[in-house]
Motif scaffolding. Sequence first.
Motif, mmCIF file in Angstrom:
data_model
loop_
_atom_site.group_PDB
_atom_site.id
_atom_site.type_symbol
_atom_site.label_atom_id
_atom_site.label_comp_id
_atom_site.label_asym_id
_atom_site.label_seq_id
_atom_site.Cartn_x
_atom_site.Cartn_y
_atom_site.Cartn_z
ATOM 1 N N TRP A 143 3.208 10.082 -28.508
ATOM 2 C CA TRP A 143 3.991 11.057 -27.749
ATOM 3 C C TRP A 143 3.690 12.479 -28.180
ATOM 4 C CZ3 TRP A 143 6.305 10.245 -23.279
ATOM 5 C CH2 TRP A 143 6.409 8.908 -22.891
ATOM 6 N N THR A 144 3.456 12.658 -29.482
ATOM 7 C CA THR A 144 3.097 13.985 -29.972
ATOM 8 C C THR A 144 1.782 14.424 -29.333
ATOM 9 O OG1 THR A 144 4.114 13.372 -32.047
ATOM 10 C CG2 THR A 144 2.737 15.304 -32.090
ATOM 11 N N GLU A 145 0.842 13.469 -29.293
ATOM 12 C CA GLU A 145 -0.468 13.768 -28.713
ATOM 13 C C GLU A 145 -0.332 14.124 -27.223
ATOM 14 O OE1 GLU A 145 -3.630 11.108 -30.236
ATOM 15 O OE2 GLU A 145 -4.097 10.882 -28.111
ATOM 16 N N LEU A 146 0.511 13.366 -26.521
ATOM 17 C CA LEU A 146 0.704 13.641 -25.088
ATOM 18 C C LEU A 146 1.270 15.044 -24.875
ATOM 19 C CD1 LEU A 146 2.246 10.393 -23.559
ATOM 20 C CD2 LEU A 146 0.199 11.604 -22.776
ATOM 21 N N LEU A 147 2.250 15.392 -25.713
ATOM 22 C CA LEU A 147 2.863 16.719 -25.575
ATOM 23 C C LEU A 147 1.830 17.807 -25.853
ATOM 24 C CD1 LEU A 147 6.319 15.996 -27.252
ATOM 25 C CD2 LEU A 147 5.915 16.509 -24.834
ATOM 26 N N ARG A 148 1.024 17.592 -26.894
ATOM 27 C CA ARG A 148 0.006 18.604 -27.220
ATOM 28 C C ARG A 148 -1.020 18.730 -26.104
ATOM 29 N NH1 ARG A 148 0.661 20.142 -32.490
ATOM 30 N NH2 ARG A 148 1.661 18.574 -33.774
ATOM 31 N N LYS A 149 -1.454 17.578 -25.603
ATOM 32 C CA LYS A 149 -2.487 17.592 -24.547
ATOM 33 C C LYS A 149 -1.988 18.309 -23.306
ATOM 34 C CE LYS A 149 -5.562 13.701 -25.299
ATOM 35 N NZ LYS A 149 -5.543 12.253 -25.207
ATOM 36 N N ASN A 177 16.706 9.727 -33.656
ATOM 37 C CA ASN A 177 16.532 9.674 -32.199
ATOM 38 C C ASN A 177 16.428 11.112 -31.698
ATOM 39 O OD1 ASN A 177 16.980 6.816 -32.148
ATOM 40 N ND2 ASN A 177 19.161 7.226 -32.396
ATOM 41 N N LEU A 178 15.418 11.366 -30.872
ATOM 42 C CA LEU A 178 15.216 12.720 -30.359
ATOM 43 C C LEU A 178 14.978 12.672 -28.863
ATOM 44 C CD1 LEU A 178 12.584 14.241 -32.854
ATOM 45 C CD2 LEU A 178 15.021 14.782 -32.745
ATOM 46 N N ALA A 191 9.841 20.565 -29.267
ATOM 47 C CA ALA A 191 10.145 21.688 -30.166
ATOM 48 C C ALA A 191 9.853 21.306 -31.617
ATOM 49 C CB ALA A 191 11.608 22.101 -30.009
ATOM 50 N N ALA A 192 10.181 20.060 -31.994
ATOM 51 C CA ALA A 192 10.052 19.644 -33.390
ATOM 52 C C ALA A 192 8.600 19.549 -33.840
ATOM 53 C CB ALA A 192 10.729 18.289 -33.604
ATOM 54 N N VAL A 193 7.714 19.151 -32.961
ATOM 55 C CA VAL A 193 6.320 18.987 -33.384
ATOM 56 C C VAL A 193 5.556 20.301 -33.318
ATOM 57 C CG1 VAL A 193 6.217 16.544 -32.784
ATOM 58 C CG2 VAL A 193 5.468 18.249 -31.112
ATOM 59 N N GLN A 194 6.249 21.345 -32.899
ATOM 60 C CA GLN A 194 5.670 22.684 -32.898
ATOM 61 C C GLN A 194 4.307 22.715 -32.239
ATOM 62 O OE1 GLN A 194 5.970 23.628 -37.012
ATOM 63 N NE2 GLN A 194 8.122 24.102 -36.851
ATOM 64 N N VAL A 195 4.258 22.174 -31.036
ATOM 65 C CA VAL A 195 3.041 22.263 -30.240
ATOM 66 C C VAL A 195 2.651 23.740 -30.146
ATOM 67 C CG1 VAL A 195 2.154 21.944 -27.899
ATOM 68 C CG2 VAL A 195 3.604 20.198 -28.926
ATOM 69 N N SER A 196 3.656 24.561 -29.952
ATOM 70 C CA SER A 196 3.449 26.004 -29.863
ATOM 71 C C SER A 196 4.837 26.648 -29.825
ATOM 72 C CB SER A 196 2.702 26.354 -28.572
ATOM 73 O OG SER A 196 3.533 25.972 -27.487
ATOM 74 N N GLU A 197 4.885 27.958 -29.905
ATOM 75 C CA GLU A 197 6.166 28.652 -29.769
ATOM 76 C C GLU A 197 6.766 28.366 -28.385
ATOM 77 O OE1 GLU A 197 8.844 30.535 -30.826
ATOM 78 O OE2 GLU A 197 7.994 29.537 -32.578
ATOM 79 N N SER A 222 9.683 10.701 -41.040
ATOM 80 C CA SER A 222 10.431 11.476 -40.050
ATOM 81 C C SER A 222 9.467 12.351 -39.246
ATOM 82 C CB SER A 222 11.508 12.315 -40.723
ATOM 83 O OG SER A 222 10.904 13.402 -41.356
ATOM 84 N N VAL A 223 9.935 12.804 -38.108
ATOM 85 C CA VAL A 223 9.074 13.534 -37.169
ATOM 86 C C VAL A 223 8.401 14.732 -37.844
ATOM 87 C CG1 VAL A 223 9.131 14.982 -35.098
ATOM 88 C CG2 VAL A 223 10.297 12.783 -35.124
ATOM 89 N N GLY A 224 9.142 15.463 -38.613
ATOM 90 C CA GLY A 224 8.589 16.664 -39.245
ATOM 91 C C GLY A 224 7.510 16.357 -40.268
ATOM 92 N N ALA A 225 7.448 15.089 -40.728
ATOM 93 C CA ALA A 225 6.517 14.756 -41.814
ATOM 94 C C ALA A 225 5.162 14.263 -41.324
ATOM 95 C CB ALA A 225 7.138 13.680 -42.703
#
Length: 287
Positions: free
Chosen positions: A149-155, A206-207, A214-220, A280-283
């Motif tokens: 999911w992080t990858e999808l958001l970044r892409k 759960n997020l 926002a948590a994975v800081q794809v960008s501002e 955790s997500v931030g890690a």
Amino acid sequence: VILVAGGTGRLGSLIVRRLQDGGSPVRVLTRNAGQARSMLPARVDLVTGDVRDPGTLMSAVSGASVVVSAVQGFAGGGGSPASVDRDGNRHLVDAAHSVGADVVLMSVVGAAPDSPMELFRMKYAAEQHLRQSGVPFTIVRATAFLELWTELLRKTAGRSGRPVVFGHGENPINFVSVGDVAALVEHVVSDRSSRGTVQEIGGPENLTLNELAAAVQVSEEARMPRHVPVPVLRFLGGSVGRLRPELGRQTRAAVAMDRMDLAFDRGGGREAYPDVPCTSVGATPPT
Ligand SMILES: NC(=O)c1ccc[n+]([C@@H]2O[C@H](COP(=O)([O-])OP(=O)(O)OC[C@H]3O[C@@H](n4cnc5c(N)ncnc54)[C@H](OP(=O)(O)O)[C@@H]3O)[C@@H](O)[C@H]2O)c1
């Protein structure tokens, strides 16, 4: 030898490395041995086969003590949840049965016969077949893979920096780090006392998809994701889905994910194996 079907995948490749590092001989079932060779350690034995075609599975399971299934047909690649997750797993279980191997089956938290998500119904059907097969089994059910999911958001953020979220993005979802799942699978492969059990694993929090962006800081700008409204998803699921079934499936799944209960409130569910990490997500490192 331990056979890992899906050993070239996001989860499967981590399982393969863990098992090998632990000293087990590992064989991987893949549809494309050339591609698999370039991504897996040289010591891994490769067998070409397709879970949809039972005739290709006998050489793969020959001599195996445990068969791990980490295959999926949800995301395309020619298969589907029905042909890969349900029928393919049935074929794999039957092949394991014929050589007296145990089976460790990857499934999903929420697998149920009446789930709104086709994949979850197909995983449930595979679980049922396994339970009735007489094969010693462990079922591992995981929540959504965080790294995917992080990858999808970044892409989807692309140049705009604003990731695309399907639907409202306000539904709490549990995300688990794929490395944590691989650690659990490594345990259950060797722990025969886990046979006959279902092990559920989730992440510590759960997020919503808006919060994850926002948590994975794809960008501002990720704090302001772009949303594809549910009616548009519904339309796409019908129209695009007729031409590209995998896209239709994914948009229908996105609609379901926007509202079905996907939270996991058992603190990660590592009761039997407390040393399995609970990342955790931030890690998680950026993908
Ligand atoms: N992604 C998630 O959020 C999530 C959540 C819970 C559970 N799971 C489960 O965890 C497991 C791993 O998921 P993943 O996301 O790591 O998968 P993935 O990266 O998409 O990899 C899929 C694997 O399935 C294999 N495969 C697909 N169709 C096949 C076929 N017809 N015959 C043989 N192999 C086939 C592929 O092998 P080749 O291409 O080499 O043939 C590949 O290794 C799956 O069982 C999945 O359902 C995933």
